[in-house]
Design a protein around this motif. Structure first.
Motif, PDB file in Angstrom:
ATOM      1  N   ASN A   1      -3.915  10.691  14.632  1.00  0.00           N
ATOM      2  CA  ASN A   1      -2.967  11.722  14.193  1.00  0.00           C
ATOM      3  C   ASN A   1      -2.100  11.293  13.010  1.00  0.00           C
ATOM      4  O   ASN A   1      -1.324  12.078  12.481  1.00  0.00           O
ATOM      5  N   GLU A   2      -2.225  10.048  12.592  1.00  0.00           N
ATOM      6  CA  GLU A   2      -1.559   9.508  11.409  1.00  0.00           C
ATOM      7  C   GLU A   2      -2.310   8.253  11.016  1.00  0.00           C
ATOM      8  O   GLU A   2      -2.842   7.545  11.876  1.00  0.00           O
TER       9      GLU A   2
ATOM     10  N   LYS B   1      -2.615   6.140  16.574  1.00  0.00           N
ATOM     11  CA  LYS B   1      -2.479   6.061  15.131  1.00  0.00           C
ATOM     12  C   LYS B   1      -3.724   5.349  14.576  1.00  0.00           C
ATOM     13  O   LYS B   1      -4.437   4.666  15.292  1.00  0.00           O
TER      14      LYS B   1
ATOM     15  N   THR C   1       0.706   7.082   5.752  1.00  0.00           N
ATOM     16  CA  THR C   1       1.928   6.292   5.580  1.00  0.00           C
ATOM     17  C   THR C   1       1.539   4.964   4.945  1.00  0.00           C
ATOM     18  O   THR C   1       0.592   4.310   5.393  1.00  0.00           O
TER      19      THR C   1
ATOM     20  N   PRO D   1      -1.766  12.869   8.006  1.00  0.00           N
ATOM     21  CA  PRO D   1      -0.696  12.249   7.224  1.00  0.00           C
ATOM     22  C   PRO D   1      -0.973  10.771   6.965  1.00  0.00           C
ATOM     23  O   PRO D   1      -1.444  10.046   7.851  1.00  0.00           O
TER      24      PRO D   1
END
Length: 244
Positions: free
Chosen positions: A55-56, A9, A83, A81
């Motif tokens: 990947n995030e 991440k 968050t 993505p």
């Protein structure tokens, strides 16, 4: 076995007040949104973590949470993505921001701050870095003569590829913290221990604790470019570097 960064991440810390950069931009009062050569700081950081193969991307905000989140979502067109995490204790040290994102990070993550300009070569190094469990690595700059503001820099003493000591005030050092980390959840464990004991924790606290167990590595960025952007003078220097 070491794990590669397809499982990593990305973590961006952007919770502070950014008071030393206040007033430099006519378009925003929020540091992460301050443009550097026309592009907001945090978008440069997002693009860097994308380049590193994350990947995030988890973005920790505090001061100006709603405004900064809205501004990012209104502009962002990337494929990774995002968050958002709110650190309600954003007046505390930066390690608390890391802990606030712990539930989203898994056991591998690449971490940096929204106010660091990071050259592509650093992100390629981070992408290739593989770690054993309960370790972490900090990308460091041994080009001490090139450091723009040594008084403000977080200094590191590295021996045999491992951190011996870290801090802004240490007197024996041979490289400087670039603000780019490749981490396992071992760092989270150390930060949590320190927070439980003292009610606060900085990233440097967790790094030092890992170092004492021989689990905190340094990675030389060689000729790579980076710049912390904490003051108007640093902003000017970052724009010069990006223009070269």
């Amino acid at each position: 076995m070491p794990k590669n960064n397809s499982e990593y991440k990305g973590l961006i810390l952007a919770a502070g007040y950014g008071s030393r950069l206040a007033g430099v931009s006519p378009v925003t009062s929020f540091k992460p949104l301050t443009p550097v050569n026309g592009k907001p700081l945090i978008f440069r950081t997002i693009e860097s973590l994308d380049l590193a193969g994350c990947n995030e991307i988890i973005i920790v905000l505090g001061f100006g949470y709603e405004e900064i989140k809205k501004a990012i979502l209104n502009i962002y067109e990337g494929g990774v993505p995002l968050t958002f995490v709110y650190n309600e204790q954003y007046e505390l040290s930066n390690g608390v921001s890391v802990l606030s994102a712990a539930d989203h990070l898994g056991d591998r993550f690449i971490m940096t701050m929204a106010d660091h300009i990071l050259g592509d070569s650093l992100m390629k190094i981070a992408k290739k870095t593989k770690l054993e469990d309960n370790t972490a690595a900090l990308l460091v700059d041994f080009k001490l003569e090139d450091i723009f503001d040594m008084d403000d820099a977080t200094k590191v003493l590295s021996k045999d590829g491992k951190i011996v000591s870290i801090g802004k005030q240490i007197t024996e050092y041979n490289c400087v913290d670039t603000g780019l980390f490749v981490c396992t959840d071992g760092l989270l464990t150390e930060l949590q221990k320190h927070y439980a004991e003292y009610g606060d924790t900085s990233i440097s606290d967790g790094v030092q604790d890992l170092a004492e167990n021989g689990n905190m590595f340094t990675i030389d960025i060689g000729g790579g470019m980076w710049q912390d952007v904490d003051t108007p003078e640093m902003l000017e220097q970052a724009e010069k570097l990006l223009s070269n």
